[in-house]
Design an enzyme around this catalytic site. Structure first.
Site, PDB file in Angstrom:
ATOM      1  N   PRO A 338       0.875  -1.172   0.012  1.00  0.00           N
ATOM      2  CA  PRO A 338       0.122   0.160   0.040  1.00  0.00           C
ATOM      3  C   PRO A 338       0.820   1.324  -0.061  1.00  0.00           C
ATOM      4  CG  PRO A 338      -0.247  -1.308   1.846  1.00  0.00           C
ATOM      5  CD  PRO A 338       1.076  -1.931   1.335  1.00  0.00           C
ATOM      6  N   ASP A 514       5.766   2.126   2.262  1.00  0.00           N
ATOM      7  CA  ASP A 514       4.871   1.141   2.569  1.00  0.00           C
ATOM      8  C   ASP A 514       4.051   1.551   3.994  1.00  0.00           C
ATOM      9  OD1 ASP A 514       3.557  -1.261   3.208  1.00  0.00           O
ATOM     10  OD2 ASP A 514       5.116  -2.525   2.660  1.00  0.00           O
ATOM     11  N   HIS A 515       2.635   1.832   3.661  1.00  0.00           N
ATOM     12  CA  HIS A 515       1.918   2.396   4.596  1.00  0.00           C
ATOM     13  C   HIS A 515       1.672   1.485   5.707  1.00  0.00           C
ATOM     14  CE1 HIS A 515      -0.162   5.338   6.718  1.00  0.00           C
ATOM     15  NE2 HIS A 515      -1.079   5.822   5.739  1.00  0.00           N
ATOM     16  N   ARG A 516       1.999   0.002   5.545  1.00  0.00           N
ATOM     17  CA  ARG A 516       1.737  -0.963   6.500  1.00  0.00           C
ATOM     18  C   ARG A 516       2.925  -0.810   7.628  1.00  0.00           C
ATOM     19  NH1 ARG A 516       2.269  -6.128   2.805  1.00  0.00           N
ATOM     20  NH2 ARG A 516       4.023  -4.864   2.191  1.00  0.00           N
ATOM     21  N   VAL A 518       4.993   1.998   7.557  1.00  0.00           N
ATOM     22  CA  VAL A 518       5.327   3.466   8.140  1.00  0.00           C
ATOM     23  C   VAL A 518       3.903   4.330   8.143  1.00  0.00           C
ATOM     24  CG1 VAL A 518       6.438   5.512   7.197  1.00  0.00           C
ATOM     25  CG2 VAL A 518       7.693   3.509   7.107  1.00  0.00           C
TER      26      VAL A 518
END
Ligand code: CAO
Length: 542
Positions: A338, A514-516, A518
């Protein structure tokens, strides 16, 4: 146990009909109704089933033979008292109707020999892959006499509107669609009555257990592309053969057992018949598909395959291995990660003054210093400051792997494709060392001299398009890393210093992450930190 001869029954008057499939072998045990041979006229293909159970003793026909009423088909040893006779009409023709159509009832009456009126369905043809296409106009009404080629309805996709023409002539007895409706390939547009030839009537009479099934059994070839103007004869052949595709009952049974949609199977048999081998190949391809689709994108349907040559001249060029691997990696990253991209600017006015001041010394050392080694150094510091950027997510979905080393990849565009050599222990190296290593790695990449080890072990990647141009971009995270910094060309911009605008050299930063792993606030802190360090490189020695 009596041995009896099984003959070719009345084929609706057709003679010298080609045997296209022999469904039994000597020694086979067959039940009444099992297919013995499949024959095909120029208008229809039909199965000739066993009229009684028994063991096949000999077969008088082979594929490619022609046969007519009364010809010997097989000799069969069974319990029947006497050999079936054509005159007694004990043989039943079963045409290749859609599987849903139940077994025909025997008609005691002889086959219809004159032209009869039958109902046919006008179906929506292949719409080039478009689905749920809107009907914007109905061009027919009940009672209309229409000729082959007359417009039935007009459809509109988001790209074009198209007329759907009739592929056979007839009288409209029912219109099944309304303006504004959404249609798909195979949907019924209208029911038409047509004058059928004797053989159609024969087949229809035998295969229609109920009158309302007649239309279902007599459907136009829904697989015909819309631009394929079927001649009436071939349209009729399609009508008889099947609502969906040409295939014998044995093949249809196999398809049913395996849950295969026959319309999706490429036919390689004579006259475009689907063979058992076609179904096997289809299943095999589907079984292999998961691996391919995983690389392509989690089973997401691929874009349509288009013959671009219909629009103009084209060349088809083989991709290099690096291009193929890059494409797979990018797709995998794009679909797994993501992505969010955080944009910022670093004021590198002072850095550039300092860097340019190094020029003479660099020349002396036989090297060159660009902004990139400073970026590397600043990123190493930022990774140390924000360790959540120096991680990889464990594929178990439950762990984060924290790295305590600081290796940074640099994206290098080469004629063979994109490569990412990794500069190790960036935090422990000087600007001079980093400059030399960047130049060396860049040259190795362009000269195809990089070894696999040169491209492994990265924690973070910098993709610098600063020497080319652009104001910002959204780089794709080089998974399993969790962040990548895109650098665009530094430009002189007016900067408000609190009392006036002053010209400052501003370098655009684009941090994809990577929004998972950070969160957005950390990303903003990361780029702010970079901007601070690059804005005053004295921070680099802190
Ligand atoms: N803003 C303005 N100018 C910049 C800049 C930036 N952000 N980054 C580099 N430049 C300047 C350099 O200072 C240099 O100019 P001078 O010679 O006047 O100092 C010039 O652009 C060329 O730099 P470079 O490309 O030779 O060196 P680099 O350290 O920036 O890049 C490397 C190193 C290996 C990436 C490079 O050799 C290369 O291949 N560059 C092409 C761009 C590229 O492939 N980027 C990867 C993109 S793929 O995602």
């Amino acid at each position: 146990m009596a041995t009896s001869s099984m003959m070719i029954p009345d084929l609706g008057g057709a003679e010298n009909v080609e045997v296209i499939e022999v469904c039994v072998a000597v020694g086979d045990t067959v039940n009444e109704g099992d297919s013995i041979v499949v024959v095909e006229t120029d208008k229809a293909s039909m199965e000739i089933p066993a009229s009684s159970a028994g063991v096949i003793k000999s077969i008088a026909l082979k594929e490619g033979d022609t046969c007519s009423l009364g010809d010997l088909m097989v000799e069969i040893e069974g319990e029947s008292e006497s050999a079936p006779s054509v005159d007694k009409k004990q043989s039943v023709l079963e045409t290749e109707v859609a599987p849903e159509v139940s077994a025909p009832e025997l008609s005691a009456e002889p086959a219809v020999s004159a032209q009869v009126v039958s109902e046919q369905l006008a179906l929506v043809p292949d719409l080039g892959g478009s689905t749920d296409v809107e009907v914007i106009e109905i061009s027919i009404k009940v009672g209309d006499e229409i000729a082959e080629g007359d417009s039935l309805i007009v459809l509109e996709t988001d790209k074009a509107s198209m007329e759907i023409p009739a592929v056979f002539s007839g009288t409209v007895v029912d219109v099944k669609v309304k303006e504004g409706a959404k249609v798909n390939v195979g949907d019924t547009i209208a029911v038409l009555t047509t004058k059928a030839s004797p053989i159609i009537a024969q087949v229809a009479a035998i295969t229609q257990p109920k009158s309302d099934v007649a239309a279902a059994a007599v459907v136009a070839d829904s697989t015909a592309p819309m631009d394929k103007a079927l001649e009436s004869e071939s349209a009729v052949a399609g009508v008889i053969a099947s609502g969906v595709s040409h295939a014998g009952p044995a093949v249809r049974m196999l398809a049913r057992e395996l849950g295969v949609d026959l319309t999706k199977v490429a036919a390689t048999g004579p006259k475009q018949r689907v063979l058992k081998e076609d179904i096997q190949a289809f299943v095999k391809q589907k079984l292999q598909a998961p691996a391919a689709t995983a690389a392509q994108g989690h089973g997401i349907e691929l874009p349509p395959t288009i013959d671009f040559s219909q629009f103009g001249a084209i060349d088809t060029i083989k991709m290099s291995k690096i291009q193929r691997i890059t494409a797979q990696n990018m797709t995998r990253s794009w679909l797994n990660v993501p992505h969010v991209t955080q944009f910022d600017h670093a004021d590198i006015t002072e850095l550039e003054i300092f860097r340019k001041g190094l020029k003479a010394e660099a020349e002396q050392k036989g090297t060159k210093v660009t902004p990139l080694p400073f970026m590397l150094k600043a990123c190493a510091m930022a990774l140390r400051q924000f360790p959540q950027f120096n991680v990889s997510l464990d594929n178990d979905g439950e762990h984060i792997i924290q790295k305590h080393y600081l290796n940074i990849g640099i994206a290098v565009d080469t004629p063979a494709g994109l490569m990412v050599p990794v500069i190790r222990d960036v935090d422990k190296k000087s600007i001079w060392e980093l400059s030399e290593e960047v130049i060396a790695m860049g040259a190795k990449a362009k000269n195809k001299k990089l070894m696999p080890a040169d491209m492994q072990g990265g924690c973070f990647t910098i993709s610098s398009l600063g020497s080319i141009g652009g104001t910002a971009f959204t780089p794709i995270v080089n998974a399993p890393e969790v962040a990548i910094l895109g650098v665009s060309k530094a430009l002189m911009q007016p900067h408000w210093n609190g009392s006036e605008f002053e010209p400052r050299l501003m370098m655009p930063l684009s941090l994809s992450y990577d929004h998972r792993a950070v969160n957005g606030a950390d990303a903003a802190r990361f780029t702010s930190f970079l901007a601070k360090v690059l804005g005053d490189i004295r921070h680099l020695v802190m």
